[in-house]
Enzyme design. Sequence first.
Site, PDB file in Angstrom:
ATOM      1  N   TYR A 196     -15.708  -0.520   6.846  1.00 46.06           N
ATOM      2  CA  TYR A 196     -14.326  -0.157   7.182  1.00 46.06           C
ATOM      3  C   TYR A 196     -14.042  -0.463   8.657  1.00 46.06           C
ATOM      4  O   TYR A 196     -13.024  -1.082   8.994  1.00 46.06           O
ATOM      5  CB  TYR A 196     -14.124   1.330   6.893  1.00 46.06           C
ATOM      6  CG  TYR A 196     -12.725   1.848   7.079  1.00 46.06           C
ATOM      7  CD1 TYR A 196     -11.776   1.751   6.060  1.00 46.06           C
ATOM      8  CD2 TYR A 196     -12.344   2.488   8.260  1.00 46.06           C
ATOM      9  CE1 TYR A 196     -10.494   2.259   6.216  1.00 46.06           C
ATOM     10  CE2 TYR A 196     -11.061   2.996   8.428  1.00 46.06           C
ATOM     11  CZ  TYR A 196     -10.147   2.886   7.402  1.00 46.06           C
ATOM     12  OH  TYR A 196      -8.877   3.387   7.563  1.00 46.06           O
TER      13      TYR A 196
ATOM     14  N   GLY B  44       0.848  -1.191   0.000  1.00 44.86           N
ATOM     15  CA  GLY B  44       0.000   0.000   0.000  1.00 44.86           C
ATOM     16  C   GLY B  44       0.879   1.235   0.000  1.00 44.86           C
ATOM     17  O   GLY B  44       0.689   2.165   0.780  1.00 44.86           O
ATOM     18  N   ALA B  45       1.873   1.238  -0.899  1.00 45.95           N
ATOM     19  CA  ALA B  45       2.933   2.248  -0.850  1.00 45.95           C
ATOM     20  C   ALA B  45       2.799   3.336  -1.905  1.00 45.95           C
ATOM     21  O   ALA B  45       3.616   4.254  -1.934  1.00 45.95           O
ATOM     22  CB  ALA B  45       4.299   1.569  -1.003  1.00 45.95           C
ATOM     23  N   SER B  46       1.790   3.273  -2.764  1.00 45.70           N
ATOM     24  CA  SER B  46       1.747   4.221  -3.881  1.00 45.70           C
ATOM     25  C   SER B  46       1.352   5.627  -3.448  1.00 45.70           C
ATOM     26  O   SER B  46       1.669   6.601  -4.130  1.00 45.70           O
ATOM     27  CB  SER B  46       0.794   3.724  -4.971  1.00 45.70           C
ATOM     28  OG  SER B  46      -0.508   3.568  -4.464  1.00 45.70           O
ATOM     29  N   SER B  47       0.674   5.760  -2.312  1.00 47.11           N
ATOM     30  CA  SER B  47       0.238   7.085  -1.861  1.00 47.11           C
ATOM     31  C   SER B  47       0.164   7.116  -0.339  1.00 47.11           C
ATOM     32  O   SER B  47       0.331   6.100   0.336  1.00 47.11           O
ATOM     33  CB  SER B  47      -1.135   7.425  -2.460  1.00 47.11           C
ATOM     34  OG  SER B  47      -2.137   6.568  -1.933  1.00 47.11           O
ATOM     35  N   GLY B  48      -0.080   8.309   0.196  1.00 48.40           N
ATOM     36  CA  GLY B  48      -0.389   8.479   1.604  1.00 48.40           C
ATOM     37  C   GLY B  48       0.676   7.992   2.567  1.00 48.40           C
ATOM     38  O   GLY B  48       1.878   8.182   2.366  1.00 48.40           O
TER      39      GLY B  48
ATOM     40  N   SER C  10      -6.444   1.624  12.276  1.00 48.85           N
ATOM     41  CA  SER C  10      -7.133   2.892  12.476  1.00 48.85           C
ATOM     42  C   SER C  10      -7.593   2.902  13.924  1.00 48.85           C
ATOM     43  O   SER C  10      -7.689   1.834  14.548  1.00 48.85           O
ATOM     44  CB  SER C  10      -8.349   2.960  11.541  1.00 48.85           C
ATOM     45  OG  SER C  10      -9.261   3.950  11.953  1.00 48.85           O
TER      46      SER C  10
ATOM     47  N   GLY D   1       1.746   4.954   3.351  1.00 47.88           N
ATOM     48  CA  GLY D   1       2.683   3.956   2.840  1.00 47.88           C
ATOM     49  C   GLY D   1       3.802   4.574   2.025  1.00 47.88           C
ATOM     50  O   GLY D   1       4.971   4.183   2.143  1.00 47.88           O
TER      51      GLY D   1
END
Length: 306
Positions: free
Chosen positions: A159, A17-21, A146, A23
């Site tokens: 979620y 989950g590294a493409s944004s945010g 979360s 990560g």
Amino acid sequence: MQIQLKPINQQVVAVVGASSGIGRNAALQFANRGAKVVVAARSQPGLESLVEEIQKMGGEATAVVADVTVFEQVKAIADRAVEQYGRLDTWVHNAAVELYAAFEVTTPEEFKRVIDVNLMGQVYGAMAALPHLKREGRGALIHVTSIEARRSLPLQSAYAASKHGVDGFLESLRVELMHEKLPISVTNIMPASINTPLFNKARTKLGVKPMGVPPVYQPSLVAKAIVEAAERPKRDVVVGDAGKAILAAQRISPSAVDAYMVRTAFSGQRTNEPKSETAPDNLYEPIQGYDKIEGDFSEQARSWSF
């Protein structure tokens, strides 16, 4: 049992989950500290730009395009780390999708998809990483959930259920590893509202673009907590003092938190920007244009927390 983890500059780290945010920021922080990084996500353009950024600063990184709902694709991330760098020391699992909708207008397919990505994806991550960590003789499993792993918000039933599920799974796994006397730390990172592109990418049935209940914090705070947990074992880390306050109140009086949520959480999750439920979202496929660290709330986001 005291778990001794390697210094960051001696580690091979997989960030899922590294493409944004969060990560993306975590991958950059790991690389900046000298770790060799394997980055994974569904967005190939996001991964390619991240690897380029890491290499420009003198770091080492490899990208693997993967959908976490497919176990073989998750396993390929761990296998690639070993093929490329000889081992795996830390697994960071951050991939998640979000759906903003009242429960009664959530479809069975939507609810299941959120569970498949956010819960089963994390399960697959641990399953893929554990054999390599065991062979190495020590390591860290770091799972980003979360504060909703402990206290659910309205309009996010799927979620919240997924995050509660990860918390329960990690508690069981942690004790099993302790019983086997394996020096593998299991950390649950629980952020409060974080300024990432998640809100742009989420499916929404609220009629407007959603947002995190204020106060909102910068992703760098969560990434810093992740990197620290890879070097110094931690059990649970809440990022954001507002999150700590909510969880403390939840332990004392869940019904008081219910009342607080009724007053604040419905309006607090809505922006004034109209957004149709047919607008592009990343529930089933990645969408382009959001391969960045910060979201749309940078002006109000805090880069500090007590």
